[in-house]
Every structure is written in C-alpha cells, then in structure tokens.
Design an enzyme around this catalytic site. Structure first.
Site, short mmCIF file in Angstrom:
data_model
loop_
_atom_site.label_atom_id
_atom_site.label_comp_id
_atom_site.label_asym_id
_atom_site.label_seq_id
_atom_site.Cartn_x
_atom_site.Cartn_y
_atom_site.Cartn_z
N THR A 16 -4.46 0.64 10.12
CA THR A 16 -4.30 0.67 11.59
C THR A 16 -3.05 1.39 12.05
OG1 THR A 16 -3.21 -1.46 11.40
CG2 THR A 16 -5.56 -1.49 11.99
N ARG A 17 -2.06 1.47 11.17
CA ARG A 17 -0.76 2.02 11.59
C ARG A 17 -0.13 2.77 10.43
NH1 ARG A 17 2.95 -1.95 12.03
NH2 ARG A 17 1.67 -3.74 11.53
N THR A 39 -5.05 -6.65 10.82
CA THR A 39 -4.99 -8.11 10.97
C THR A 39 -5.56 -8.61 12.30
OG1 THR A 39 -2.74 -7.93 11.81
CG2 THR A 39 -2.99 -8.38 9.46
N SER A 136 6.42 1.74 -3.98
CA SER A 136 7.61 2.14 -3.20
C SER A 136 8.66 2.62 -4.18
CB SER A 136 8.14 0.91 -2.46
OG SER A 136 9.47 1.12 -2.01
N TYR A 149 10.48 -7.91 -2.33
CA TYR A 149 9.74 -6.65 -2.13
C TYR A 149 9.66 -5.88 -3.46
CZ TYR A 149 8.34 -2.28 0.23
OH TYR A 149 7.67 -1.15 0.65
N SER A 150 10.80 -5.77 -4.14
CA SER A 150 10.82 -5.03 -5.41
C SER A 150 9.93 -5.70 -6.45
CB SER A 150 12.24 -4.93 -5.95
OG SER A 150 12.87 -3.79 -5.44
N THR A 152 7.23 -7.33 -6.00
CA THR A 152 5.82 -7.01 -5.72
C THR A 152 5.53 -5.55 -6.03
OG1 THR A 152 6.18 -6.45 -3.36
CG2 THR A 152 5.66 -8.75 -3.90
#
Ligand SMILES: NC(=O)c1ccc[n+]([C@@H]2O[C@H](COP(=O)([O-])OP(=O)(O)OC[C@H]3O[C@@H](n4cnc5c(N)ncnc54)[C@H](OP(=O)(O)O)[C@@H]3O)[C@@H](O)[C@H]2O)c1
Length: 243
Positions: A16-17, A39, A136, A149-150, A152
């Site tokens: 969506t973005r 969502t 990432s 975050y890292s 994941t």
C-alpha cells in the site's frame, strides 16, 4: 533486456505504501495480476480504482495471518512473492517493550515464513517461482537501537538461504534484497531531517534511495531473466555498508 510479467500472478505484502507500493505499481504496469496486502479493512480510493486485488491482513495478529495463509493455499497460481511488509520500532535494548519484540517478530519474520511456506507449495507444483524477501542493511550490520529490527532482518536472510536450497530443483529461486536508507514513511518516522542530512554524508552515493531504485532490482530477481541467481543477498544501499 525487456522485463514483463504477462500471465504472471504476483503477491506483494505491504503493497500500500513505500517500497511495496512502487514494486506493486511496476508489476501491474508490466502486465501482472497483482495481489497486495495492507492493514486497513478498506483500501484507499486509488487502490480501489486500480486493478490490484487487495487483501486486508494484520500480521501482528496470528488469526489474521492464519486466514491470509488459508487464502493463499486456496490459489492455484502464484508466480512471484515479495515478502515486503515490515515495521521498525527503534529503541535502546534496555528500553525495548515486550510487545515490540512480539510485533516485530510477527510482521518481519513470522509472516515471511508462513507466506513462503504457503506459496512454495503452489510454486513447486508449477515448477516455477520467484521469491524476494526484503531484509535491510541492518540484516548485515547494525546500530544502536536496532536490536529487534536487526534480529528479524538477519533471520530473513536465513529464510532465504534455507528455502533457496530446498526449492532450487523446482525452479523456485529465492533471494534477499537489503535496502539501505530509502525515502518512505518508515524512514521519515524514524529519522529527523537533521539525521537524514548526517546520513547523506555517510553514503558514498551521497543521498538516500528512492523506492524505484529498490524496485528495479526486485523486478529483475522476480523475472524470467533471472535463471541462475538464488540464495543471495543483494544490498542496495549506495555503498553505505562498505565504509
Ligand atoms: N524505508 C527504508 O529505508 C528501508 C530500509 C531497509 C529496509 N526496509 C524494509 O523494506 C520494507 C518496506 O519498507 P517501507 O519503508 O516501504 O515501509 P512503509 O512505507 O512503512 O510501508 C510498510 C508496509 O507494510 C505494511 N504493514 C505495516 N504493518 C503491518 C502489519 N502489522 N501487518 C501487515 N502489513 C503491515 C503497511 O501497510 P499499511 O499501509 O496498511 O500500514 C505498508 O504497506 C520493510 O520490510 C522494511 O523493513 C525499508
């Protein structure tokens, strides 16, 4: 080289973005039938008026993910899957909240795993598939406040490597694309204007990326032109992790 996706069915999670929207727009423009997720229960007017097939799913909810996976299992064709949906809540390790752990693992890791498992069954039957997992640079290096975050994003690379080995003999190629800093809502939420300026000076190319610069790499990996590249992590970061 001309890339096209005529007669292909493509799934882009988080379409969506940001990066996901750009990828989804490109797939649509290149002839694919494109399923996107977001969502909100109802998509934006723009998406409603487009040819996208919109699925509402909140990967933070086990039940919602389960229903989405059941929907995927009911399909008889899926050629390309882009596991793109992701969230990032930055915080020092000691200040991280239990729900940040649960939510980020759910969206960034559980969803790609269960979506990959579902689509790989269909792709094996077709003897064709291309999967791109979005990690990432923080799945290659890390920084303060990026612990969850890292974790994941490193794990997503594990998903790519392990699934690519199993699926290669079925002509299902799986790769990771690891963006650097891209101008999207996620980046604007986590970095101030000043921080973005400072970052620019640390990136050899001297600026943040635009979503199309990530999308172009994903389009190649997802296309029929990619016949021998699998299990790899392509870092699209303007040279950031090398300095
Ligand atoms: N931006 C960067 O600089 C950067 C750098 C490296 C890696 N990445 C990775 O690239 C991917 C896309 O990032 P972006 O910057 O384009 O993000 P974004 O602009 O924030 O868009 C995130 C997308 O994920 C969906 N999403 C958010 N929470 C969700 C949930 N709970 N369940 C299901 N879907 C959810 C959003 O749907 P709604 O619109 O409905 O909220 C949206 O479509 C992510 O995996 C991110 O980690 C981004």
């Amino acid at each position: 080289m001309q890339i096209q996706f005529k007669d292909k069915v493509v799934l882009v999670t988080g379409g969506t973005r940001g990066i996901g929207k750009k990828i989804a727009d490109d797939f649509l423009a290149l002839g694919a039938k494109v399923i996107i997720t977001g969502t909100n229960s109802e998509p934006s007017t723009e998406i409603k008026e487009s040819a996208f097939i919109y699925c509402s799913v909140d990967f933070q909810s086990k039940e919602s993910l389960k229903q989405f996976v059941q929907y995927l299992e009911s399909l008889n064709q899926i050629d390309v899957c882009i596991n793109n949906a992701g969230i990032n809540r930055i915080n020092y390790l000691e200040n991280t909240l239990d729900e940040d752990w649960d939510d980020m693992l759910s969206v960034n890791l559980n969803a790609p795993f269960f979506v990959t498992r579902a689509v790989s069954r269909i792709m094996k039957k077709q003897s064709y598939g291309r999967i791109v997992n979005i990690s990432s640079i923080f799945g290659k290096v890390s920084r303060e406040k990026r612990s969850i975050y890292s974790i994941t994003k490193y794990a997503v690379r594990g998903l790519t490597v392990s699934s690519s080995i199993e699926l290669a003999k079925h002509n299902v190629l799986v790769n990771t694309v690891s963006p650097g800093f891209v101008m999207t809502d996620l980046t604007k939420k986590n970095l101030s204007e000043v921080e973005m300026k400072q970052l620019e000076s640390q990136i050899p190319i001297g600026r943040l990326a635009q979503p199309n610069e990530i999308a172009n790499v994903i389009l190649f990996l997802s296309s029929d032109h990619n016949t021998y590249l699998t299990g790899q992590n392509i870092i699209v970061d303007g040279g950031f992790v090398n300095v």
